[in-house]
Every structure is written in structure tokens, then in C-alpha cells.
Scaffold this active site. Structure first.
Site: not given
Ligand code: ADP
Length: 162
Positions: A17, A128, A90, A41
Site C-alpha cells: 500500500h 493484508s 497485483r 467483512k
Molecule cells: P488487501 O487486503 O488485498 O491488501 P486492500 O483492500 O487493503 O487489499 O487494498 C486496497 C488497494 O491496495 C487495492 O487497490 C489493492 O489492489 C491495493 N494493494 C494492496 N496490496 C498491494 C500491493 N502489494 N501492491 C500493490 N497494490 C496493492
């Protein structure tokens, strides 16, 4: 003024992130990290905790704001006078979901654009949920979350482990 919203669960924020946040903040005048109030969720970290963890990671950058929202993202965007949504991509499975969401949002409001940033290859497998899983198993998470929040993430999963 180009205002961009980066929406997500951030449960908790990861280096993946952070990479998107740093890159997007260089392109836009203002970046709002908008933590989703998940209604369907169960999150490991409360909304306040998720917001606080992000704030700890971005402190010092005046162009970045941390906020939360519930309901339609498009309504939130209009309320904030924001015109761009940024998402990270990703793997292919991200694409399918994000493609659907981007088209849906375009349909709801044609003035709002969704842009995608490819993940940094270092973090392509990072989510996450992986961080939560590793932390709950007592594994090292140094590579995956910013140093400043590492102990708070680990502590969360230490509680109740007996
Ligand atoms: P997650 O729980 O899968 O990490 P989130 O809902 O917190 O997802 O993610 C928010 C945004 O950040 C989404 O657009 C997701 O694709 C992006 N994101 C999450 N992890 C990464 C990463 N490792 N690299 C790039 N983008 C990411």
C-alpha cells in the site's frame, strides 16, 4: 486541483500500500487514503486502528489525508470533490474485480476516472491477509509492514494467544 482517492480496507496497511501511496502522491495535488467501513467483512483491526496505523506511516506529508467512508465510493468522491480513484494491481485476480468495479463506477459517474498502478514487483504477492496470517503465527513481518507500525501489528495478534 487534482484530488485522488485511494480506497481500501488497509487491515493493516502494508509496504505494498505504501508503495502505491508514495507514487500516487507524486502525481496528484492531494491524495486521500479512504479506509472502507466494511459492513459485510469482519476486520482484524478496528476502523480507528486502521486509520491510526496509516497516519503513523504517512506523517509529515501535507498532501496526504487519511479518512474513512461507508456507502458508495462515488458519493464519497463527490463529497470530497475528488476526480480520480487509484487502485493497485497485483495479480490477474485483482484485475477481474477491479475491472468490474471501475466499469460500475464509470457507469454511476462518468466524470470520475479510475487509474491503476502496477504493484512494485517486490510486493506483488503481498496482501493484508498475508500480514495477518504471518503475524498470527509469530513470523517475522519486517519486510511487509513499515517499521513504525510493526510492533503494533504484532501486538494485535499476541493478545489472546494465551
Ligand atoms: P488487501 O487486503 O488485498 O491488501 P486492500 O483492500 O487493503 O487489499 O487494498 C486496497 C488497494 O491496495 C487495492 O487497490 C489493492 O489492489 C491495493 N494493494 C494492496 N496490496 C498491494 C500491493 N502489494 N501492491 C500493490 N497494490 C496493492
Amino acid at each position: 486541483m487534482k484530488v485522488c482517492v485511494y480506497p481500501g480496507s488497509f487491515d493493516p496497511i502494508t509496504k505494498g500500500h505504501m508503495d502505491i501511496i508514495e507514487r500516487a502522491s507524486k502525481i496528484f495535488d492531494r491524495l486521500i487514503i479512504a479506509v472502507l467501513v466494511n459492513s459485510n467483512k469482519q476486520a482484524a483491526f478496528s476502523l480507528d486502528e486502521r486509520v491510526d496505523l496509516i497516519k503513523a506511516c504517512i506523517s509529515g506529508n501535507p498532501n496526504i489525508e487519511v479518512d474513512s467512508f461507508k456507502g458508495l465510493l462515488i458519493d464519497y468522491m463527490n463529497q470530497k470533490k475528488a476526480n480520480v480513484i487509484v487502485k493497485g494491481l497485483r495479480v490477474v485476480t485483482d484485475f477481474e474485480y477491479e475491472f468490474q468495479m471501475a466499469l460500475l463506477n464509470k457507469n454511476l459517474d462518468a466524470d470520475i476516472e479510475t487509474i491503476f498502478m502496477m504493484t512494485n514487483s517486490k510486493y506483488s504477492y503481498l496482501s493484508s491477509s498475508i500480514v495477518r496470517e504471518l503475524a498470527s503465527l509469530g513470523a517475522n513481518i519486517d519486510e511487509f509492514v513499515p517499521e513504525i507500525i510493526k510492533n503494533r501489528v504484532l501486538d494485535k495478534f499476541r493478545v489472546g494467544k494465551g
